[in-house]
Design a protein around this motif. Structure first.
Motif, mmCIF file in Angstrom:
data_model
loop_
_atom_site.group_PDB
_atom_site.id
_atom_site.type_symbol
_atom_site.label_atom_id
_atom_site.label_comp_id
_atom_site.label_asym_id
_atom_site.label_seq_id
_atom_site.Cartn_x
_atom_site.Cartn_y
_atom_site.Cartn_z
ATOM 1 N N ILE A 1 12.192 -0.311 -2.111
ATOM 2 C CA ILE A 1 12.273 0.883 -2.966
ATOM 3 C C ILE A 1 11.966 0.522 -4.408
ATOM 4 C CG2 ILE A 1 13.891 2.576 -3.987
ATOM 5 C CD1 ILE A 1 14.984 3.070 -1.228
ATOM 6 N N GLU A 2 12.490 -0.609 -4.842
ATOM 7 C CA GLU A 2 12.236 -1.046 -6.220
ATOM 8 C C GLU A 2 10.736 -1.195 -6.485
ATOM 9 O OE1 GLU A 2 14.262 -4.674 -7.611
ATOM 10 O OE2 GLU A 2 16.086 -3.453 -7.324
ATOM 11 N N GLU A 3 10.080 -1.865 -5.560
ATOM 12 C CA GLU A 3 8.653 -2.105 -5.756
ATOM 13 C C GLU A 3 7.848 -0.807 -5.634
ATOM 14 O OE1 GLU A 3 7.159 -5.502 -3.643
ATOM 15 O OE2 GLU A 3 5.100 -4.901 -4.089
ATOM 16 N N PHE A 4 8.230 -0.015 -4.654
ATOM 17 C CA PHE A 4 7.578 1.274 -4.420
ATOM 18 C C PHE A 4 7.680 2.143 -5.675
ATOM 19 C CE2 PHE A 4 8.366 5.598 -2.326
ATOM 20 C CZ PHE A 4 7.028 5.874 -2.146
ATOM 21 N N GLU A 5 8.886 2.213 -6.233
ATOM 22 C CA GLU A 5 9.066 3.074 -7.408
ATOM 23 C C GLU A 5 8.360 2.531 -8.641
ATOM 24 O OE1 GLU A 5 13.254 3.903 -7.684
ATOM 25 O OE2 GLU A 5 13.085 5.527 -6.208
ATOM 26 N N LEU B 1 0.835 -1.196 0.000
ATOM 27 C CA LEU B 1 0.000 0.000 0.000
ATOM 28 C C LEU B 1 0.867 1.241 0.000
ATOM 29 C CD1 LEU B 1 -2.868 1.193 0.659
ATOM 30 C CD2 LEU B 1 -2.257 0.938 3.054
ATOM 31 N N VAL B 2 0.491 2.226 -0.822
ATOM 32 C CA VAL B 2 1.194 3.510 -0.769
ATOM 33 C C VAL B 2 0.413 4.431 0.160
ATOM 34 C CG1 VAL B 2 2.049 5.482 -2.089
ATOM 35 C CG2 VAL B 2 2.075 3.198 -3.105
ATOM 36 N N ILE B 3 1.131 5.073 1.076
ATOM 37 C CA ILE B 3 0.542 5.940 2.101
ATOM 38 C C ILE B 3 0.966 7.370 1.803
ATOM 39 C CG2 ILE B 3 0.784 6.566 4.540
ATOM 40 C CD1 ILE B 3 1.328 3.547 5.059
#
Ligand code: NG6
Ligand code: CA
Length: 507
Positions: free
Chosen positions: A496-500, A427-429
């Motif tokens: 970070i990889e997945e987030f980006e 989830l992005v917050i």
């Protein structure tokens, strides 16, 4: 002749057989009514069912105890407009640059061409309404409040709307029903400006003697009902709301809407204004919690929920109505008025076991009360599934048999109705200024951000920004005290990889 009559009889029988049965038994119905009750700035710990605070919220608890209580339920953002945008569109708020706390004269944020949750439900045959706080903009700029105001809620999927334009601390302080300001006297035109005051109009700053509640920061502009607000307004006096009556006003409309819905299934977005500032309870609730106005308006909101549930019961709708309850962002104490929220807090913990609160990238900014009740359909229980308000769109689409939206919304219907403990993986917050963090499983990554560590306008609240990258295990360390970033470089790299890949490179 007989043959012809028989033929007609056959046609008639086929016709009747093909009609949807007028009265389905409640258990059979595929199209339950849906109500989303959405509080404004209510914290995880404000709901007594979560067992961490000191307030008593029996009606919210009823939703939690007779339904599923989510331990990992999230708003998409730590402020209001962005969270509401996501709930209604199924899109993360940072995908829309304009999805930030809006002034009361902002144009409509949602593109009327965009798919929305209420439109999807309308396609499924629902009658739809929003009652309460809007805060998603109205019109297309330079609104004349004395004429029909549009586009608005009715253009993004609501058949009926009875709303305040923005927040209870922002002008205009009027109710707007289906795009028309209610109760306007044509001889007393309503004017609104966020730039400058109207000549001769009192303000909180210049006329504090007119105030019944003093501002602490901001909120020193036009005065209505003895309370100064953000922004300037002149005229429209007969239409201006009385804060003490707002809860009853919205409740009555919500009850009326439900009672009128006999033909079609309905979707009601009941957007409570509590406990957002200014906190002004009806006299029935003033002084009842010993926690000052913040506690008292939560008691008032809880009562509203109780009354609303009673209406559903009286109408025989309880077994065929899915009720989802949550809050648009985490809690805040001093949000601009001297209302003793901090002084009278005692041992109460609005943020629950989490760190931060409204505006914060730390967990309490978005980790909010979240529950779903559907009598007879949802087995009461507690769920650890990770769910976000952005998922309500896809999950309800699944429930009513509509195509799933192709956006950030994930179908977590099984988790929502307690058939599974599996929610979304990650989830992005969002905190302030579209700055984002990433939760995956039990891990939360907050990338390094320049910017103030405290909320800049005087609220003693942590933004979560830090030059250091932060990594927390939210299960072991709910209060986000132990930054594991230095020790877990592989984990950080992976996250970070997945987030980006979802968020793009953040600025
Ligand atoms: C802030 C306001 C705050 C509140 C918030 C929006 C000041 C100093 N603070 O700018 O009082 O209105 O905006 O809250 O003006 S929200 O819940 O609608 O996002
Ligand atoms: Ca809010």
């Amino acid at each position: 002749m007989i043959r012809k009559n028989l033929q007609w009889l056959l046609y008639a029988l086929i016709f009747v057989a093909c009609q949807p049965s007028a009265k389905k038994t409640e258990g059979e119905s595929k199209q339950p009514n849906i109500v989303v009750i959405y509080a404004d700035d209510l914290g995880f710990g404000d709901v007594s069912a979560y067992g961490v605070g000191k307030l008593n919220t029996p009606n919210m608890d009823r939703l939690a105890n007779e339904g599923i209580r989510f331990e990992n339920g999230y708003a998409t953002s730590a402020t209001c407009t962005p969270s509401r945008f996501s709930l209604l569109t199924g899109q993360y708020p940072w995908r829309n640059e304009g999805a930030q706390v809006l002034p009361g004269d902002a144009p409509l944020l949602i593109d009327p061409a965009q798919p929305t949750l209420p439109k999807m439900l309308k396609n499924a045959g629902y009658s739809t309404a929003v009652i309460g706080k809007w805060h998603l903009g109205l019109g297309s700029g330079n609104v004349d409040w004395n004429k029909h105001v549009g586009p608005g809620a009715n253009d993004v999927g609501f058949d009926y709307s009875y709303i305040m334009a923005a927040t209870n601390d922002r002008v205009p302080n009027v109710y707007v029903e289906n795009g028309d300001v209610l109760g306007l006297d044509p001889n007393d035109k309503l004017e609104v400006s966020y730039r400058k005051n109207f000549v001769g109009e009192p303000t909180g700053k210049e006329n504090p003697e007119l105030l019944k509640m003093m501002y602490s920061h901001g909120h020193d502009m036009s005065i209505n009902n003895g309370i100064s607000r953000i922004g300037f307004q002149r005229g429209g006096k007969a239409a201006q709301w009385i804060d003490e009556n707002m809860a009853d006003t919205f409740l009555v409309r919500a009850q009326q809407f439900v009672k009128q819905q006999k033909e079609k299934p309905f979707f009601l977005f009941y957007a409570l204004h509590q406990p957002h500032v200014p906190r002004v309870p009806h006299s029935r609730f003033a002084g009842t919690t010993g926690m000052g106005p913040r506690g008292d308006v939560i008691a008032e909101a809880d009562w509203c929920i109780g009354e609303f549930l009673q209406t559903l019961e009286a109408e025989g709708l309880m077994e065929n109505t899915l009720i989802i309850f949550s809050s648009d962002n985490g809690p805040v104490l001093d949000d601009g008025y001297e209302d003793e929220a901090a002084e009278k807090l005692g041992d109460h913990m609005p943020w629950g076991p989490f760190r931060g609160g409204k505006y914060s990238l730390y967990d309490a900014g978005t980790h909010v009360p979240f529950m779903a009740m559907w009598k007879g359909k949802i087995q009461p229980g507690v769920s650890d599934a990770l769910v976000s308000q952005v998922d309500i769109f896809a999950s309800l689409a699944k429930l009513v048999g509509q195509p799933l939206p192709e956006n950030d919304s994930e179908d977590v219907l099984d988790a929502l109705i307690g058939k599974s403990q599996k929610g979304r993986e990650s989830l992005v917050i969002e905190g302030l200024k579209h700055k984002t963090a990433f939760r995956k499983g039990d891990w939360v990554l907050i990338p390094s951000y320049e910017g103030p560590t405290r909320v800049p306008w005087g609220v003693d609240m942590n933004t979560g920004f830090s030059k250091e990258t932060q990594l927390y295990n939210i299960k072991e360390d709910k209060a986000q005290q132990i930054n594991l970033a230095g020790q877990m470089t592989e984990k950080i790299k992976e996250m970070i990889e997945e987030f980006e890949s979802i968020r793009g490179k953040d600025d």
